[in-house]
Scaffold this motif. Sequence first.
Motif, short mmCIF file in Angstrom:
data_model
loop_
_atom_site.label_atom_id
_atom_site.label_comp_id
_atom_site.label_asym_id
_atom_site.label_seq_id
_atom_site.Cartn_x
_atom_site.Cartn_y
_atom_site.Cartn_z
N UNK A 80 0.77 -1.24 0.00
CA UNK A 80 0.00 0.00 0.00
C UNK A 80 0.80 1.27 0.00
N UNK A 81 2.11 1.20 0.09
CA UNK A 81 2.90 2.42 0.05
C UNK A 81 2.90 3.04 -1.33
N UNK A 82 3.46 4.23 -1.42
CA UNK A 82 3.54 4.90 -2.71
C UNK A 82 3.79 6.37 -2.58
N UNK A 83 3.60 7.07 -3.68
CA UNK A 83 3.81 8.52 -3.75
C UNK A 83 2.45 9.22 -3.74
N UNK A 84 2.32 10.23 -2.90
CA UNK A 84 1.07 10.96 -2.81
C UNK A 84 1.37 12.42 -2.52
N UNK A 85 0.50 13.30 -2.95
CA UNK A 85 0.68 14.72 -2.68
C UNK A 85 0.22 15.05 -1.26
N UNK A 86 0.79 16.11 -0.72
CA UNK A 86 0.38 16.56 0.60
C UNK A 86 -1.14 16.78 0.63
N UNK A 142 5.96 8.21 0.33
CA UNK A 142 6.56 9.49 -0.02
C UNK A 142 5.46 10.51 -0.22
N UNK A 143 5.52 11.61 0.51
CA UNK A 143 4.53 12.67 0.43
C UNK A 143 5.21 13.90 -0.14
N UNK A 144 4.73 14.33 -1.29
CA UNK A 144 5.32 15.50 -1.95
C UNK A 144 4.58 16.77 -1.55
N UNK A 201 10.39 4.89 9.69
CA UNK A 201 11.77 5.37 9.80
C UNK A 201 12.06 6.26 8.60
N UNK A 202 12.29 7.52 8.90
CA UNK A 202 12.66 8.48 7.86
C UNK A 202 14.16 8.45 7.68
N UNK A 203 14.65 8.88 6.52
CA UNK A 203 16.10 8.87 6.27
C UNK A 203 16.85 9.66 7.34
N UNK A 204 17.87 9.03 7.90
CA UNK A 204 18.69 9.70 8.90
C UNK A 204 18.08 9.78 10.28
N UNK A 205 16.93 9.15 10.46
CA UNK A 205 16.26 9.20 11.77
C UNK A 205 16.04 7.80 12.31
N UNK A 206 15.76 7.75 13.61
CA UNK A 206 15.47 6.46 14.23
C UNK A 206 14.05 6.01 13.92
N UNK A 207 13.85 4.71 14.00
CA UNK A 207 12.51 4.18 13.81
C UNK A 207 11.63 4.62 14.97
N UNK A 208 10.40 5.02 14.64
CA UNK A 208 9.48 5.52 15.67
C UNK A 208 8.12 4.86 15.55
N UNK A 209 7.44 4.82 16.68
CA UNK A 209 6.10 4.26 16.70
C UNK A 209 5.13 5.19 16.01
N UNK A 210 4.24 4.61 15.21
CA UNK A 210 3.16 5.37 14.58
C UNK A 210 1.85 5.07 15.29
N UNK A 211 1.51 3.78 15.36
CA UNK A 211 0.27 3.37 16.01
C UNK A 211 0.33 1.89 16.34
N UNK A 214 -4.80 13.20 5.27
CA UNK A 214 -4.17 14.51 5.45
C UNK A 214 -2.65 14.37 5.57
N UNK A 215 -2.08 13.63 4.66
CA UNK A 215 -0.65 13.35 4.72
C UNK A 215 0.17 14.61 4.54
N UNK A 216 1.31 14.63 5.24
CA UNK A 216 2.23 15.77 5.20
C UNK A 216 3.59 15.29 4.70
N UNK A 217 4.39 16.19 4.16
CA UNK A 217 5.74 15.79 3.72
C UNK A 217 6.54 15.11 4.83
N UNK A 218 6.33 15.54 6.07
CA UNK A 218 7.07 14.93 7.18
C UNK A 218 6.61 13.51 7.51
N UNK A 219 5.57 13.04 6.85
CA UNK A 219 5.16 11.64 7.01
C UNK A 219 5.97 10.71 6.10
#
Length: 122
Positions: free
Chosen positions: A8-14, A119-121, A39-49, A84-89
Motif C-alpha cells: 500500500x505504500x507509494x507517492x502521494x501529494x500533501x 513518499x509525500x510530496x 523510519x525516515x532517512x537519517x532518523x530512528x525508527x518511531x512508533x506510529x500506532x 491529510x498526509x504531510x511531507x514529514x510523514x
Amino acid sequence: QVQLVESGGGLVQAGGSLRLSCKASRIIFSINTMGWYRQAPGKQRELVATISSSGSTNYADSVKGRFTISRDNAKNTVDLQMNSLKPEDTAAYYCKADLYNPAWFPEYQERWGQGTLVTVSS
C-alpha cells in the motif's frame, strides 16, 4: 516461520491519503499487539500506532486525528489509514507483530515486515 508482508505504500501529494495493509502468515498460536512504525532517512525508527488483540489503540501525537489503525483478527491483518498526509510523514513504514507460542523459547517474540515506502510530496 511467521512472515509479515506490507503493501500500500507509494507517492502521494500533501493532503492526500494512503492505506497500508499488513498480513501475517504462518501463525502457529496467537498474535498480541500489532503496530506500525516508520523510519525516515537519517532518523530512528518511531512508533506510529499500535492496536491490541482486543482493539485498544495507541497513536503517536504527530498522527493523532489523521491516521487510523485497524485489524482483523480472523485474517491476521492490520491496516493503517493515513489521511491529510504531510511531507514529514515520508518514511519507510514497518508492520510489527507481537507473537505468543508456548512451544517457543522465549514464548513471546516479535516479527517485523520488510517495510513499505511512503513518499509525500509538497
